[in-house]
Design a protein around this motif. Structure first.
Motif, PDB file in Angstrom:
ATOM      1  N   PHE A   1      -7.629  46.476   5.549  1.00 54.41           N
ATOM      2  CA  PHE A   1      -8.226  47.526   6.360  1.00 54.41           C
ATOM      3  C   PHE A   1      -9.152  46.890   7.391  1.00 54.41           C
ATOM      4  O   PHE A   1      -9.960  46.029   7.052  1.00 54.41           O
ATOM      5  N   ILE A   2      -9.045  47.330   8.636  1.00 49.76           N
ATOM      6  CA  ILE A   2      -9.982  46.919   9.677  1.00 49.76           C
ATOM      7  C   ILE A   2     -10.699  48.178  10.159  1.00 49.76           C
ATOM      8  O   ILE A   2     -10.064  49.118  10.636  1.00 49.76           O
ATOM      9  N   LEU A   3     -12.013  48.195  10.018  1.00 47.64           N
ATOM     10  CA  LEU A   3     -12.822  49.379  10.274  1.00 47.64           C
ATOM     11  C   LEU A   3     -13.584  49.229  11.592  1.00 47.64           C
ATOM     12  O   LEU A   3     -14.237  48.206  11.825  1.00 47.64           O
ATOM     13  N   VAL A   4     -13.512  50.256  12.423  1.00 50.04           N
ATOM     14  CA  VAL A   4     -14.121  50.225  13.760  1.00 50.04           C
ATOM     15  C   VAL A   4     -15.102  51.388  13.886  1.00 50.04           C
ATOM     16  O   VAL A   4     -14.725  52.551  13.728  1.00 50.04           O
ATOM     17  N   HIS A   5     -16.343  51.063  14.188  1.00 51.60           N
ATOM     18  CA  HIS A   5     -17.422  52.044  14.271  1.00 51.60           C
ATOM     19  C   HIS A   5     -17.354  52.854  15.564  1.00 51.60           C
ATOM     20  O   HIS A   5     -16.620  52.532  16.493  1.00 51.60           O
ATOM     21  N   GLY A   6     -18.181  53.885  15.608  1.00 48.33           N
ATOM     22  CA  GLY A   6     -18.278  54.721  16.792  1.00 48.33           C
ATOM     23  C   GLY A   6     -19.374  54.274  17.741  1.00 48.33           C
ATOM     24  O   GLY A   6     -20.023  53.237  17.554  1.00 48.33           O
ATOM     25  N   LEU A   7     -19.607  55.077  18.768  1.00 52.29           N
ATOM     26  CA  LEU A   7     -20.548  54.749  19.830  1.00 52.29           C
ATOM     27  C   LEU A   7     -21.953  54.531  19.273  1.00 52.29           C
ATOM     28  O   LEU A   7     -22.423  55.308  18.436  1.00 52.29           O
ATOM     29  N   CYS A   8     -22.580  53.459  19.724  1.00 52.73           N
ATOM     30  CA  CYS A   8     -23.971  53.108  19.390  1.00 52.73           C
ATOM     31  C   CYS A   8     -24.136  52.571  17.972  1.00 52.73           C
ATOM     32  O   CYS A   8     -25.243  52.153  17.607  1.00 52.73           O
TER      33      CYS A   8
END
Length: 268
Positions: free
Chosen positions: A12-19
């Protein structure tokens, strides 16, 4: 932040949201690791612990470079499950277009999910069209920046916005953490990549299985908005999490992990 298990078949590669940054996934990373899955949570450029400042990142591709590089470096035959939250869905979409053969499935968690035939900025534009009259951004601040592409604007998420629109169902500790760690973020709305209607193709982006996770108690991106994006991309599978605010990984981490593991097992 990378936590791996050599015996795991899933990555799994997890990508955060803005800021935000990789830090916001800490509950999900721990749960996926406990279940035996390899998990990588990334900081996009000028986010989290990444050393760049927001005005040093000139393009959306530069911002997304940590994800693009991680997927490009995946071993031959390794199939990834990309998980994008909020604005992170756009970085995931760009990566799907570039490396469709490396992605087993893409999961959009209360995320901006673009569609083939329209430019990637459409979800953000629609979000602003629907919510700006309601004063959704509350105490968020717009900050003027200058980078290699010229002048622009970054956003600072305000503490009241975080408490009432983002983390209202999450533990108080997670809200406190967010207030300490959020950084100014650039939506790159004027970036050529965001305006290119031919960027996302059926052969690449459209060929990767997409799953949308609807946060049913999201006060930032309401359920109606989330379902609008799903309707724009026929064939997208849908999962729902009751009681999940926008910070799904904090308000409902166990439920989100269960969905991610189910998706990984379904799409080999």
């Amino acid at each position: 932040m990378e936590i791996s298990s050599s015996s795991s078949k899933k990555h799994f590669i997890l990508v955060h949201g803005l800021c935000h940054g990789a830090w916001c996934w800490y509950r999900v990373v721990a749960a996926l690791r406990a279940a035996g899955h390899r998990t990588t949570a990334l900081d996009m450029a000028a986010s989290g612990a990444h050393p760049a400042r927001v005005d040093e990142v000139g393009t959306f591709e530069e911002y997304s470079r940590p994800l693009l590089d991680a997927v490009a470096a995946a071993a031959p035959g390794e199939r990834l499950v990309l998980v994008g939250h909020s604005h992170g869905g756009l970085s995931v979409a760009l990566t799907m277009e570039r490396f469709p053969d490396k992605v087993a499935a893409a999961v959009f968690v209360a995320a901006a999910m673009p569609c083939v035939g329209k430019h990637m900025g459409v979800p953000t534009e629609e979000f602003m069209r629907r919510t700006a009259p309601e004063g959704l951004l509350m105490d968020c601040e717009m900050v003027a920046i200058n980078n290699s592409q010229g002048s622009g604007v970054a956003i600072n998420l305000g503490p009241t916005f975080l408490a009432q629109k983002y983390y209202q169902q999450s533990p108080a500790e997670d809200l406190a953490l967010a207030k300490m760690l959020v950084r100014p973020g650039n939506q790159f709305m004027d970036d050529p990549v965001m305006k290119d209607e031919s960027l996302l193709t059926n052969d690449n982006y459209g060929s990767v299985k997409k799953v949308y996770v609807i946060a049913k108690a999201d006060s930032s991106s309401p359920e109606e908005m989330q379902r609008w994006m799903v309707a724009m991309s026929p064939g997208t599978d849908v999962e729902e999490i009751a009681g999940a605010d926008h910070a799904v990984m904090n308000s409902k981490p166990r439920e989100l992990c269960d969905i991610l593991i189910k998706i990984a097992n379904k799409y080999e």
